[in-house]
Enzyme design. Sequence first.
Site, PDB file in Angstrom:
ATOM      1  N   TYR A   1       0.959  -1.313  -0.019  1.00  0.00           N
ATOM      2  CA  TYR A   1       0.095  -0.161   0.101  1.00  0.00           C
ATOM      3  C   TYR A   1       0.948   1.280   0.001  1.00  0.00           C
ATOM      4  CZ  TYR A   1      -3.228   3.647   1.899  1.00  0.00           C
ATOM      5  OH  TYR A   1      -4.280   4.518   2.222  1.00  0.00           O
TER       6      TYR A   1
ATOM      7  N   LYS B   1       1.078   3.996  -2.842  1.00  0.00           N
ATOM      8  CA  LYS B   1       1.015   5.702  -2.779  1.00  0.00           C
ATOM      9  C   LYS B   1       2.090   6.441  -3.105  1.00  0.00           C
ATOM     10  CE  LYS B   1      -3.419   5.592  -1.085  1.00  0.00           C
ATOM     11  NZ  LYS B   1      -4.551   6.065  -2.037  1.00  0.00           N
TER      12      LYS B   1
HETATM   13  N1  LIG Z   1      -9.229   6.227   5.449  1.00  0.00           N
HETATM   14  C1  LIG Z   1      -7.917   6.361   5.762  1.00  0.00           C
HETATM   15  O1  LIG Z   1      -7.508   6.375   6.997  1.00  0.00           O
HETATM   16  C2  LIG Z   1      -6.955   7.003   4.781  1.00  0.00           C
HETATM   17  C3  LIG Z   1      -5.526   7.301   5.154  1.00  0.00           C
HETATM   18  C4  LIG Z   1      -4.803   7.771   4.093  1.00  0.00           C
HETATM   19  C5  LIG Z   1      -5.114   7.676   2.919  1.00  0.00           C
HETATM   20  N2  LIG Z   1      -6.301   7.384   2.631  1.00  0.00           N
HETATM   21  C6  LIG Z   1      -6.792   7.296   1.129  1.00  0.00           C
HETATM   22  O2  LIG Z   1      -7.770   8.023   1.074  1.00  0.00           O
HETATM   23  C7  LIG Z   1      -8.798   7.833  -0.196  1.00  0.00           C
HETATM   24  C8  LIG Z   1     -10.251   7.392   0.369  1.00  0.00           C
HETATM   25  O3  LIG Z   1     -10.434   6.643   1.252  1.00  0.00           O
HETATM   26  P1  LIG Z   1     -11.425   6.419   2.194  1.00  0.00           P
HETATM   27  O4  LIG Z   1     -11.299   6.310   3.559  1.00  0.00           O
HETATM   28  O5  LIG Z   1     -12.661   7.487   1.715  1.00  0.00           O
HETATM   29  O6  LIG Z   1     -12.006   4.714   1.464  1.00  0.00           O
HETATM   30  P2  LIG Z   1     -13.485   4.451   1.454  1.00  0.00           P
HETATM   31  O7  LIG Z   1     -13.322   2.941   1.075  1.00  0.00           O
HETATM   32  O8  LIG Z   1     -14.191   4.814   2.449  1.00  0.00           O
HETATM   33  O9  LIG Z   1     -14.256   4.779   0.082  1.00  0.00           O
HETATM   34  C9  LIG Z   1     -13.379   4.665  -1.232  1.00  0.00           C
HETATM   35  C10 LIG Z   1     -14.504   4.574  -2.461  1.00  0.00           C
HETATM   36  O10 LIG Z   1     -13.773   4.290  -3.637  1.00  0.00           O
HETATM   37  C11 LIG Z   1     -14.349   3.158  -4.099  1.00  0.00           C
HETATM   38  N3  LIG Z   1     -13.519   2.477  -5.120  1.00  0.00           N
HETATM   39  C12 LIG Z   1     -12.796   1.462  -4.526  1.00  0.00           C
HETATM   40  N4  LIG Z   1     -12.267   0.787  -5.697  1.00  0.00           N
HETATM   41  C13 LIG Z   1     -12.490   1.498  -6.747  1.00  0.00           C
HETATM   42  C14 LIG Z   1     -12.337   1.262  -8.196  1.00  0.00           C
HETATM   43  N5  LIG Z   1     -11.603   0.344  -8.694  1.00  0.00           N
HETATM   44  N6  LIG Z   1     -12.848   2.213  -8.953  1.00  0.00           N
HETATM   45  C15 LIG Z   1     -13.835   3.285  -8.563  1.00  0.00           C
HETATM   46  N7  LIG Z   1     -13.914   3.245  -7.238  1.00  0.00           N
HETATM   47  C16 LIG Z   1     -13.544   2.389  -6.278  1.00  0.00           C
HETATM   48  C17 LIG Z   1     -15.282   2.371  -3.395  1.00  0.00           C
HETATM   49  O11 LIG Z   1     -16.403   1.817  -3.737  1.00  0.00           O
HETATM   50  C18 LIG Z   1     -15.733   3.260  -2.229  1.00  0.00           C
HETATM   51  O12 LIG Z   1     -16.840   4.132  -2.431  1.00  0.00           O
HETATM   52  C19 LIG Z   1      -8.278   6.396  -0.699  1.00  0.00           C
HETATM   53  O13 LIG Z   1      -7.302   6.849  -1.811  1.00  0.00           O
HETATM   54  C20 LIG Z   1      -7.313   6.035   0.507  1.00  0.00           C
HETATM   55  O14 LIG Z   1      -6.217   5.239   0.254  1.00  0.00           O
HETATM   56  C21 LIG Z   1      -7.486   7.000   3.454  1.00  0.00           C
END
Ligand SMILES: NC(=O)c1ccc[n+]([C@@H]2O[C@H](COP(=O)([O-])OP(=O)(O)OC[C@H]3O[C@@H](n4cnc5c(N)ncnc54)[C@H](O)[C@@H]3O)[C@@H](O)[C@H]2O)c1
Length: 263
Positions: free
Chosen positions: A164, A168
């Site tokens: 991961y 990123k």
């Molecule tokens: N949640 C955390 O703690 C965190 C920390 C650092 C970075 N991030 C990053 O923030 C971003 C959003 O994370 P989140 O926590 O809102 O995630 P989440 O899982 O709550 O929401 C992600 C959304 O992306 C959609 N998705 C997944 N795969 C997909 C694909 N192949 N094509 C189109 N849509 C797709 C999912 O259906 C979902 O609705 C991500 O890039 C994640 O890596 C999150």
Amino acid sequence: MTLQFDLSGRRVLITGAGQGVGRGLADAFAAGGATVLVNDLRADRAEAVAEELRSAGAEAVPVPFDVTDYDAATQAITDASAEARPIDILVNNAGNAGAEGFAARMPFAETTPADWEPFLQVNLYGVLNCTRAVLPTMVERQWGRIVTIVSDAGRTGDASGAVYAAAKAGAAGLTRSIALENGRYGITANNIALGTMRTPLTEPLWAEMADSPQAKAILSRYPVRRPGLPEDVAYLAVLLASDHGSWITGQTLPVNGGYSFAM
Ligand SMILES: NC(=O)c1ccc[n+]([C@@H]2O[C@H](COP(=O)([O-])OP(=O)(O)OC[C@H]3O[C@@H](n4cnc5c(N)ncnc54)[C@H](O)[C@@H]3O)[C@@H](O)[C@H]2O)c1
């Protein structure tokens, strides 16, 4: 001098906007007056969010596709552009924590290429695919904004989350090259690096830990003693995507409650 983030007339594609951070981004861009193209792998989620935005008076269109599928992403972005005007702003937000979410965390030495693939496909290839598809018309029109949601993990490393973190970091590196190649065309590209958030992605983790010593230990590393929320991210993305952001490019801006500065 007036300070306003007026995105009216702009069209923004937000990937993974069906819930979590992406949903918060969709609300903020709609509040700024942009037309929001709501992408998600799950068509039901994309449609529900677009419908809610429209009910609140915004312009919003569901654009469901899988960001990992180069042909599908290119086709959907081309079609969305042809309908009205091309996409002005791309927010690469779709991401995942692998095929089995956080349950799949393990030391890199125990992983196989089959474990790597789900992380790389969404978090790196998804960004490559969508960025490649939007760039030509941005260059043609001499204006564009690309904001990519990455993670502190890509900057600091992540024990038991190495792939991961690598995906990123790869996406963040792509952004820097896009900034170098395209600044002359009025296009900026930046990353927002998130710390630990409370979204549906991480909710199982938070729910399981509740008030546990583990949760307290995580939060004790954050000067602002709480996980991030989607709205903590959204307005920085709007700034970067606005005309006011035209001299900010190639950067990775942490939004993490102070985590990395306190390390
Ligand atoms: N949640 C955390 O703690 C965190 C920390 C650092 C970075 N991030 C990053 O923030 C971003 C959003 O994370 P989140 O926590 O809102 O995630 P989440 O899982 O709550 O929401 C992600 C959304 O992306 C959609 N998705 C997944 N795969 C997909 C694909 N192949 N094509 C189109 N849509 C797709 C999912 O259906 C979902 O609705 C991500 O890039 C994640 O890596 C999150």
